[in-house]
Design an enzyme around this catalytic site. Structure first.
Site, PDB file in Angstrom:
ATOM      1  N   ARG A  55       0.767  -1.085   0.060  1.00 50.49           N
ATOM      2  CA  ARG A  55       0.000  -0.131  -0.195  1.00 50.49           C
ATOM      3  C   ARG A  55       0.977   1.351   0.057  1.00 50.49           C
ATOM      4  O   ARG A  55       0.481   2.173  -0.664  1.00 50.49           O
ATOM      5  CB  ARG A  55      -1.036   0.012   1.025  1.00 50.49           C
ATOM      6  CG  ARG A  55      -1.720   1.471   1.390  1.00 50.49           C
ATOM      7  CD  ARG A  55      -2.742   1.409   2.265  1.00 50.49           C
ATOM      8  NE  ARG A  55      -2.816   0.482   3.264  1.00 50.49           N
ATOM      9  CZ  ARG A  55      -2.039   0.621   4.355  1.00 50.49           C
ATOM     10  NH1 ARG A  55      -1.283   1.807   4.631  1.00 50.49           N
ATOM     11  NH2 ARG A  55      -2.088  -0.173   5.397  1.00 50.49           N
ATOM     12  N   TYR A 107     -17.084  16.108 -15.116  1.00 51.98           N
ATOM     13  CA  TYR A 107     -17.691  14.905 -14.980  1.00 51.98           C
ATOM     14  C   TYR A 107     -18.523  14.521 -13.890  1.00 51.98           C
ATOM     15  O   TYR A 107     -18.570  15.202 -12.788  1.00 51.98           O
ATOM     16  CB  TYR A 107     -16.183  13.951 -14.608  1.00 51.98           C
ATOM     17  CG  TYR A 107     -16.579  12.467 -14.494  1.00 51.98           C
ATOM     18  CD1 TYR A 107     -16.990  11.670 -15.218  1.00 51.98           C
ATOM     19  CD2 TYR A 107     -16.332  12.147 -13.162  1.00 51.98           C
ATOM     20  CE1 TYR A 107     -17.349  10.327 -15.215  1.00 51.98           C
ATOM     21  CE2 TYR A 107     -16.643  10.771 -12.935  1.00 51.98           C
ATOM     22  CZ  TYR A 107     -17.079   9.999 -14.093  1.00 51.98           C
ATOM     23  OH  TYR A 107     -17.349   8.618 -13.534  1.00 51.98           O
TER      24      TYR A 107
HETATM   25  C1  PLP Z   1     -14.206   8.898 -15.673  1.00 54.28           C
HETATM   26  C2  PLP Z   1     -13.869  10.044 -15.505  1.00 54.28           C
HETATM   27  C3  PLP Z   1     -13.360  10.524 -13.844  1.00 54.28           C
HETATM   28  C4  PLP Z   1     -13.552   9.585 -12.841  1.00 54.28           C
HETATM   29  O1  PLP Z   1     -12.710   8.472 -13.016  1.00 54.28           O
HETATM   30  P1  PLP Z   1     -13.131   6.889 -12.685  1.00 54.28           P
HETATM   31  O2  PLP Z   1     -11.711   6.147 -13.105  1.00 54.28           O
HETATM   32  O3  PLP Z   1     -14.147   6.493 -13.395  1.00 54.28           O
HETATM   33  O4  PLP Z   1     -12.981   7.063 -11.163  1.00 54.28           O
HETATM   34  C5  PLP Z   1     -13.033  11.782 -13.594  1.00 54.28           C
HETATM   35  N1  PLP Z   1     -12.809  12.692 -14.601  1.00 54.28           N
HETATM   36  C6  PLP Z   1     -13.265  12.302 -15.961  1.00 54.28           C
HETATM   37  C7  PLP Z   1     -13.050  13.511 -16.898  1.00 54.28           C
HETATM   38  C8  PLP Z   1     -13.591  11.480 -16.419  1.00 54.28           C
HETATM   39  O5  PLP Z   1     -14.093  11.121 -17.784  1.00 54.28           O
END
Ligand code: PLP
Length: 392
Positions: A55, A107
């Site tokens: 970790r 997002y």
């Molecule tokens: C998918 C995404 C995230 C989140 O990432 P995960 O790996 O799904 O947790 C954050 N920002 C953007 C622009 C994304 O497309």
């Protein structure tokens, strides 16, 4: 026996293949070994060879972290179990009473994390349309301790001026993080434009094969890096050695993939814009995009993501999506295969209806992640599905 982590003057194409790798000491293995061990032998209590528990640190993850740092031109890279794991760790550098100012089209999961998780710990967030950089100044109250930018944004491909916004934030001593997931390090380097840190969902373009969920942060700020190193271990959102290896392998073809994604997306965006059943196309590479000039200046390519408003509404959008054959109807993006989705019902369903409407995420909006297939096959698929969606 180990190679230098970063050939000092190498270009991105070279870094993508070599950065972070060490020649394996016992066997000379050319590929980074996957070290699955959760713990490492110590010669005497407290005496170890750099790794004690996976970790806290793992050789395969460390190779990935060096590669990510090299690609973004940063000093320190950190890998996480997901993009939101990276965001959670970054936001945990804040304290109760702090305020995050964010660009408004982000997002859905980042919005949810700020609004529905960190708010309970006394961290306030404000979402502002920052396409006009002058809007930032009023939002930066004295308790603002982080500026969060996402550009190009998801799903409307809005572009904000990283250099101008970062300069204003830094004048007020506010650190700036840029979610660079859509552009990837190949087309945009926020650290060079003044950002304090860059965040990625490596799930998307960086891994690029839709078989890993992962995240990353890269920074040049030594104090932030120390804090992130502490939190990465203290909070534990770390990727497995196997996932670290897969992302490292994905990086090798990232420059090649990004060029092809962008080439295909540019062609499709132009053709869709001229299609009678498409009301509007959102793609930073189109001259009609409101921030096209800015995108040309701050990005070296326009990426593989585009959205469009279909001429109809929900019914037509659903029929279009159900009739696609090559594009798979699925969330996520950035893989070799083309995907299509409906933001209002899928990726951005966690954003309240009224907020979504105000942002311009309507029921006819469809988002495409343009893959690496032959562009004419993709075009045929889109044309057929558009015809079927609007058939009487
Ligand atoms: C998918 C995404 C995230 C989140 O990432 P995960 O790996 O799904 O947790 C954050 N920002 C953007 C622009 C994304 O497309």
């Amino acid at each position: 026996m180990s190679k230098p982590a970063r050939p000092p003057s190498a270009r991105l194409d070279t870094l993508a293949i070599h950065a972070g790798h060490e020649l394996d000491a016992p066997y000379g293995a050319v590929m980074q070994p996957i070290v699955l061990a959760s713990t490492f032998a110590q010669a005497a209590p407290g005496e170890h060879r750099g790794y004690e528990y996976s970790r806290s640190g793992n050789p395969t993850r460390a190779a990935l972290e060096r590669a990510l740092a090299a690609l973004e031109g940063g000093r320190d890279g950190f890998a996480f179990s997901s993009g939101l794991g990276a965001a959670t760790t970054l936001l945990s550098t804040l304290r109760a009473g702090d305020r995050v100012v964010s660009s408004d089209d982000v997002y859905g999961g980042s919005y949810r994390l700020l609004k529905n998780v960190f708010s309970a710990f006394g961290i306030e967030s404000l979402f502002v349309d920052l396409t006009n950089a002058a809007s930032l100044s009023a939002a930066l109250t004295p308790n603002t301790t982080l500026l969060w930018l996402e550009t190009p944004s998801n799903p409307l491909l809005k572009v904000v001026d990283i250099a101008a916004l970062a300069a204003e934030a830094r004048r007020r001593n506010v650190p700036v993080v840029v979610d660079n997931t859509f552009a990837s390090p190949i087309f945009q380097n926020p650290l060079a434009l003044g950002a304090t840190a860059v965040l990625h969902s490596t799930t998307k373009y960086i891994n690029g094969h839709s078989d890993v969920v992962g995240g990353a942060i890269v920074t040049n700020d030594a104090a932030l890096a120390d804090r992130l190193r502490f939190l990465q271990n203290a909070m534990g959102a770390v990727p497995s050695p196997m996932d670290s290896y897969l992302v490292l392998r994905g990086i090798k073809t990232l420059p090649l993939r990004m060029r092809r994604h962008a080439e295909n997306a540019e062609i499709l965006a132009g053709r869709l814009e001229g299609h009678a059943r498409v009301q509007r196309v959102y793609y930073p590479g189109l001259p009609s995009h409101p921030q096209h000039a800015l995108a040309r200046q701050q990005m070296s390519g326009f990426g593989g993501m585009l959205s469009m408003d279909l001429a109809g509404g929900l019914v037509e959008a659903k029929r279009f999506l159900s009739n696609l054959r090559l594009f798979t109807l699925a969330e996520s993006l950035g893989g070799v295969e083309s995907l299509a989705e409906h933001p209002a019902l899928m990726t951005h369903a966690s954003i309240p209806d009224s907020v979504r409407k105000a942002l311009g995420i309507g029921d006819g909006l469809v988002r495409l992640s343009v893959g690496l297939e032959h562009v004419e096959d993709l075009w045929s698929d889109l044309q057929d599905a558009l015809n079927e969606a609007f058939a009487p």
